[in-house]
Scaffold this active site. Structure first.
Site, short mmCIF file in Angstrom:
data_model
loop_
_atom_site.label_atom_id
_atom_site.label_comp_id
_atom_site.label_asym_id
_atom_site.label_seq_id
_atom_site.Cartn_x
_atom_site.Cartn_y
_atom_site.Cartn_z
N HIS A 163 31.30 21.01 24.00
CA HIS A 163 30.96 20.22 25.21
C HIS A 163 31.95 19.06 25.41
CE1 HIS A 163 26.95 22.20 24.88
NE2 HIS A 163 27.16 22.00 23.59
N SER A 284 57.03 9.53 37.70
CA SER A 284 56.42 9.28 39.01
C SER A 284 57.41 8.50 39.85
CB SER A 284 55.13 8.49 38.84
OG SER A 284 54.81 7.81 40.03
N LYS A 290 54.87 6.16 34.15
CA LYS A 290 54.25 7.48 34.04
C LYS A 290 55.13 8.54 33.42
CE LYS A 290 51.04 8.84 36.57
NZ LYS A 290 49.65 9.24 36.40
N GLU A 297 50.28 21.39 33.95
CA GLU A 297 49.41 21.50 35.13
C GLU A 297 49.74 22.76 35.95
OE1 GLU A 297 50.50 17.13 35.73
OE2 GLU A 297 48.87 17.44 37.14
#
Ligand code: ARG
Length: 465
Positions: A163, A284, A290, A297
């Site tokens: 979980h 970024s 970043k 992704e």
């Protein structure tokens, strides 16, 4: 691509007075995408022509002219000197028309005892078979990278989750090896699909076979198929080999997506379990701090395309009467896109895993929090104090509640505090509360103990050697 005058099709236009409407041509033509099958198409034609000569169906002079002409076509396409024509619909007719320019009438004999129906089924099978081999190679590289990670971190302790809540400590090696098992089954699925698809449709002709004395064993052999397909209707009708490839690709893409998701989570500032290499991260344009896991992704997203292609082809095939229907021309773009996406995702994941550095100190600190050894405590009460597991579970729960209230972890409770919850607890309990001991103790087959993990790494290395 050049637009040709609207006269009847030179290849099949015998009964047509006029050429097709421009819209008809646009919906009918597949050359914009099936040109990708040129190598398979020419290979199939070579095998067919050689067989026609060997069986005496065409002369050896014609076969020789065809063979040389096809070689020229192949080199023209490979050199980028070939003009693909939309009015010639597809790769099969583009190649044959060019062959006619090159060698004249002998070209017209190539299509004896053959149809575009068995031709395309053959070309596409050859192409998908190559993709099974590419997936096999891609998966082997990925598994090798995962085995290296597992070996480096066979002893590193990290939290195991259920979980996404801390459950029990596990080893980094064990976690990596879970993916090795998954990708190993993917390897098996592509292998199974390849084995089943490795039969030759060539010689099924349009649907019913042919009256010419062809030799289907010979063409099957020349194309490295195990045997000819046994039913000519089936040979030109089914695309289950492509569906199997797509199904295997979809499952593999799910596995890739789950690993990608873990990398996204693990590389976040909140987790810091791993550092991604610069080679597989991006910055970024506005936030200078970043470092984004874009490759992970995008791998995570590829399942959308691959599963989309799978659903699309299943939908195309369902409800088609035997034998060939033009619907089946819609098989190729889906499979092309899915295969490209899968191979890229496999390569990107392999690169990321090879470059990835885990942070063992962060992993161990995370493993030590969240009462991850509560089960070890309960097991100790069963083993050493003779409690039934249910009671041990209850006592441990009470200890966790106490620690939580005090804002500390289980090993930070004093012996006196523990004994006030259950008198049978002794100093020895602290042995099992450490995460290293916890993982070392889980030596059941398939368990997380470094010893067991190393055995599995050795087994896989041997299996893949
Ligand atoms: N371009 C067609 C395809 O991809 C080739 C087969 C055409 N056969 C036919 N009977 N029209 O399926």
């Amino acid at each position: 691509m050049t637009d040709q005058p609207k006269t009847a099709n030179a290849m099949w236009g015998g009964r047509f007075a006029a050429g097709p409407d421009a819209i008809m041509e646009a919906i009918n033509a597949s050359i914009s995408f099936d040109r990708r099958l040129y190598a398979q198409d020419i290979r199939g034609s070579r095998a067919h022509a050689a067989m026609l000569a060997a069986t005496g169906i065409i002369s050896s002079n014609d076969a020789e002219a065809i063979r040389e002409g096809l070689n020229t076509v192949l080199s023209e396409i490979e050199a980028g000197n070939f003009t693909f024509r939309t009015d010639l619909e597809d790769i099969h007719m583009n190649v044959e028309a060019r062959l006619k320019d090159l060698i004249g009438d002998a070209a017209g004999r190539l299509h004896t005892a053959r149809s575009r129906n068995d031709q395309v089924a053959t070309d596409f099978r050859l192409w998908v078979r190559d993709q099974c081999d590419a997936a096999d190679a891609g998966l082997r590289s990925l598994i090798a990278a995962l085995l290296d990670q597992a070996q480096a971190g066979a002893d590193w302790v990290m939290p195991g989750f259920t979980h996404l809540q801390t459950a029990q400590p596990v080893t980094w090696g064990h976690h990596m090896m879970a993916y090795v098992e998954m990708f190993g089954r993917d390897l098996g699925r592509f292998g199974d699909a390849r084995r089943r698809m490795n039969e030759s449709p060539l010689g099924a002709a349009a649907l019913a076979g042919t009256g010419f004395p062809i030799d289907r064993q010979a063409t099957a052999k020349a194309l490295d198929f195990d045997r000819p397909m046994a039913n000519s209707l089936d040979a030109v009708s089914d695309r289950d080999f492509a569906l199997e490839f797509l199904s295997a690709a979809s499952i593999c893409a799910v596995h890739l997506s789950r690993l990608a998701e873990e990398l996204v989570i693990w590389s976040s500032a909140q987790f810091r379990f791993v550092a991604m290499s610069d080679r597989f991260s991006t910055g970024s344009s506005i936030m200078p701090q970043k470092k984004n896991p874009d490759a992970a992704e995008l791998i995570r997203a590829k399942i959308g395309r691959i599963l989309g292609a799978t659903v699309a082809l299943f939908t195309v095939m369902k409800g088609l009467p035997l034998a060939y229907s033009k619907d089946m021309q819609e098989d190729k773009e889906q499979v092309f896109d899915a295969a490209d996406s899968l191979m890229l995702a496999l390569a990107a994941m392999t690169g990321m895993m090879a470059d990835l550095s885990a942070r063992p100190d962060v992993l161990e600190a995370a493993a030590s929090s969240g009462f991850s050894t509560a089960t070890d405590l309960a097991d100790w009460l069963v083993r050493e104090a003779g409690l039934p597991f249910r009671d041990a579970h209850h006592v441990t729960g009470a200890l966790v509640a106490r620690a939580e209230k005090a804002g500390i972890d289980l090993p930070d409770l004093t012996l006196a505090e523990m004994q006030s919850v259950h008198p049978a607890i002794t100093q020895a309990i602290f042995e099992v509360l450490g995460v290293q001991n916890s993982v070392a103790s889980r030596q059941s087959y398939g368990g997380t103990a470094p010893k067991r993990v190393r055995e599995q790494i050795a087994r896989w290395r041997q299996a893949l050697a």
